[in-house]
Scaffold this motif. Structure first.
Motif, mmCIF file in Angstrom:
data_model
loop_
_atom_site.group_PDB
_atom_site.id
_atom_site.type_symbol
_atom_site.label_atom_id
_atom_site.label_comp_id
_atom_site.label_asym_id
_atom_site.label_seq_id
_atom_site.Cartn_x
_atom_site.Cartn_y
_atom_site.Cartn_z
ATOM 1 N N PRO A 109 9.203 -2.007 -6.405
ATOM 2 C CA PRO A 109 10.443 -1.517 -5.793
ATOM 3 C C PRO A 109 10.224 -0.772 -4.478
ATOM 4 O O PRO A 109 11.114 -0.754 -3.623
ATOM 5 C CB PRO A 109 11.016 -0.588 -6.869
ATOM 6 C CG PRO A 109 10.517 -1.167 -8.150
ATOM 7 C CD PRO A 109 9.135 -1.650 -7.829
ATOM 8 N N GLN A 110 9.037 -0.180 -4.319
ATOM 9 C CA GLN A 110 8.735 0.523 -3.060
ATOM 10 C C GLN A 110 8.081 -0.396 -2.030
ATOM 11 O O GLN A 110 7.709 0.059 -0.943
ATOM 12 C CB GLN A 110 7.826 1.722 -3.341
ATOM 13 C CG GLN A 110 8.544 2.915 -3.968
ATOM 14 C CD GLN A 110 8.852 2.715 -5.446
ATOM 15 O OE1 GLN A 110 8.049 2.127 -6.174
ATOM 16 N NE2 GLN A 110 10.012 3.187 -5.891
ATOM 17 N N GLY A 111 7.918 -1.681 -2.341
ATOM 18 C CA GLY A 111 7.427 -2.650 -1.368
ATOM 19 C C GLY A 111 5.928 -2.847 -1.333
ATOM 20 O O GLY A 111 5.412 -3.489 -0.413
ATOM 21 N N HIS A 112 5.203 -2.350 -2.340
ATOM 22 C CA HIS A 112 3.751 -2.505 -2.372
ATOM 23 C C HIS A 112 3.367 -3.692 -3.256
ATOM 24 O O HIS A 112 4.085 -4.025 -4.204
ATOM 25 C CB HIS A 112 3.087 -1.232 -2.899
ATOM 26 C CG HIS A 112 3.484 -0.010 -2.141
ATOM 27 N ND1 HIS A 112 3.211 0.142 -0.795
ATOM 28 C CD2 HIS A 112 4.162 1.112 -2.521
ATOM 29 C CE1 HIS A 112 3.693 1.314 -0.385
ATOM 30 N NE2 HIS A 112 4.272 1.909 -1.403
ATOM 31 N N GLU A 113 2.246 -4.336 -2.933
ATOM 32 C CA GLU A 113 1.778 -5.453 -3.751
ATOM 33 C C GLU A 113 1.744 -4.992 -5.212
ATOM 34 O O GLU A 113 1.244 -3.923 -5.540
ATOM 35 C CB GLU A 113 0.391 -5.888 -3.289
ATOM 36 C CG GLU A 113 -0.088 -7.201 -3.895
ATOM 37 C CD GLU A 113 -0.665 -7.036 -5.280
ATOM 38 O OE1 GLU A 113 -0.280 -7.828 -6.175
ATOM 39 O OE2 GLU A 113 -1.490 -6.112 -5.468
ATOM 40 N N LEU A 114 2.270 -5.824 -6.105
ATOM 41 C CA LEU A 114 2.620 -5.361 -7.444
ATOM 42 C C LEU A 114 1.421 -4.923 -8.278
ATOM 43 O O LEU A 114 1.511 -3.935 -9.019
ATOM 44 C CB LEU A 114 3.404 -6.454 -8.174
ATOM 45 C CG LEU A 114 4.092 -6.033 -9.468
ATOM 46 C CD1 LEU A 114 5.045 -4.870 -9.226
ATOM 47 C CD2 LEU A 114 4.824 -7.211 -10.077
ATOM 48 N N MET A 115 0.283 -5.627 -8.189
ATOM 49 C CA MET A 115 -0.874 -5.198 -8.979
ATOM 50 C C MET A 115 -1.454 -3.897 -8.448
ATOM 51 O O MET A 115 -1.818 -3.005 -9.223
ATOM 52 C CB MET A 115 -1.931 -6.313 -9.007
ATOM 53 C CG MET A 115 -1.531 -7.504 -9.855
ATOM 54 S SD MET A 115 -2.828 -8.773 -10.011
ATOM 55 C CE MET A 115 -2.732 -9.563 -8.390
ATOM 56 N N PHE A 116 -1.546 -3.763 -7.136
ATOM 57 C CA PHE A 116 -2.035 -2.514 -6.538
ATOM 58 C C PHE A 116 -1.087 -1.364 -6.876
ATOM 59 O O PHE A 116 -1.527 -0.260 -7.206
ATOM 60 C CB PHE A 116 -2.157 -2.693 -5.024
ATOM 61 C CG PHE A 116 -2.672 -1.475 -4.296
ATOM 62 C CD1 PHE A 116 -3.997 -1.098 -4.405
ATOM 63 C CD2 PHE A 116 -1.824 -0.726 -3.499
ATOM 64 C CE1 PHE A 116 -4.481 0.026 -3.734
ATOM 65 C CE2 PHE A 116 -2.294 0.390 -2.821
ATOM 66 C CZ PHE A 116 -3.629 0.773 -2.933
#
Length: 307
Positions: A109-116
């Protein structure tokens, strides 16, 4: 017979993230058997209910609670910590994580790559929010992975915007967790805190070698037979949880250590390992910490020990 058999921790409270499945479930079950209060931090509350049902079927008088935990969404974490309803925690096990296989890069939701975001940033922020309730002498246990051995972090592309591939990106997210955990311990020592940050990994833990825990999950006879040859070099997720449980309970284990299975790091009883140099690199860890703090808006500890 497991290491913690006969070990009592009746006055302790432990939080295990991702405790509704796999290694996290078995860590919660084994810790519950010590008499401790175990809080299951899970994204899916219905699966958490099933996990607690399975634990209670095997551990008489198990003291269990659950809190909703969505590590991918940083905005939810303060409410999760409030929901704990405890004055102090004796250990938090940073176990939850995702491993994606699809070719498309997904974001939080904050726009970061999901696994990271899930595996590293969410746990980084969770520790920051938990700081007020981490008791003196408590432990932060980070569950790393073999996948981190072959990866390196690109501090300029932590979100894999320019080089996304599922397996390498997963490995980098686990490396980030381990770098954070070792740096956390350095900062704890520099600040004079008595909290210990310890890193563990489960080795090669397979579903096919894992005992069933109905109604949470089952293993068919065919799956058991297929897993038998692998038993020579790998083990089940119940055994993969042993380094976690020992790191929580064994007072001889100190902060900054890495523990994993004894036999080639893949199976067997827990023992102390020497981390690879890239997992403890001071400059990379400091850069990751600064980037993680900027992305999450929080900072567990601001003190950094001089090399």
């Amino acid at each position: 017979m497991t290491w913690q058999s006969g070990h009592r921790a009746d006055d302790k409270t432990f939080l295990v993230t991702g405790a509704n499945a796999g290694i996290g479930y078995f860590a919660a079950e084994q810790l519950a058997a010590t008499g401790a209060t175990v809080i299951l931090g899970c994204r899916d509350t219905s699966k958490a209910d099933l996990a607690m049902q399975a634990i209670r079927a095997r551990v008489e008088g198990a003291r269990l609670r659950q809190v909703p935990l969505n590590l991918a969404d940083l905005s939810t974490l303060p409410a999760t910590v409030d929901a704990l309803g405890v004055d102090s925690l004796d250990a938090v096990v940073l176990n939850a994580g995702i491993m994606l296989s699809g070719p498309e890069r997904r974001v939080s939701p904050q726009g970061h790559e999901l696994m990271f975001a899930t595996n590293h940033l969410g746990h980084f922020a969770l520790v920051a929010h938990l700081t007020p309730v981490l008791a003196a002498g408590s432990r932060v246990i980070t569950v790393g992975s073999f996948a981190a051995r072959s990866e390196r972090l690109d501090l300029a592309d932590l979100d894999s915007k320019h080089d996304y591939q599922p397996k390498p990106s997963y490995g980098r997210s686990k490396l980030a967790q381990m770098l954070f955990a070792f740096e956390l311990d350095r900062r704890l020592r520099a600040s004079g805190a008595t909290i210990a940050s310890i890193v563990v990994h489960p080795g090669g833990a397979l579903d096919a070698l894992t005992p069933a825990r109905p109604p949470l999950f089952a293993r068919t006879p065919a799956q058991r037979l297929r897993g038998l040859p692998a038993n020579l070099v790998l083990h089940g997720k119940d055994a993969g949880a042993h380094p976690i449980v020992r790191a929580v309970l064994d007072t001889d284990i100190t902060g900054g250590q890495l523990w994993g299975p004894r036999v080639f790091g893949l199976r067997g009883r827990p023992h102390q390992e020497t981390p690879h140099p890239h997992m403890t690199d001071l400059d990379t860890a400091a850069g990751l910490w600064a980037a993680s703090s900027a992305r999450t808006g929080v900072d567990p500890f601001s003190v950094r020990q001089s090399p």
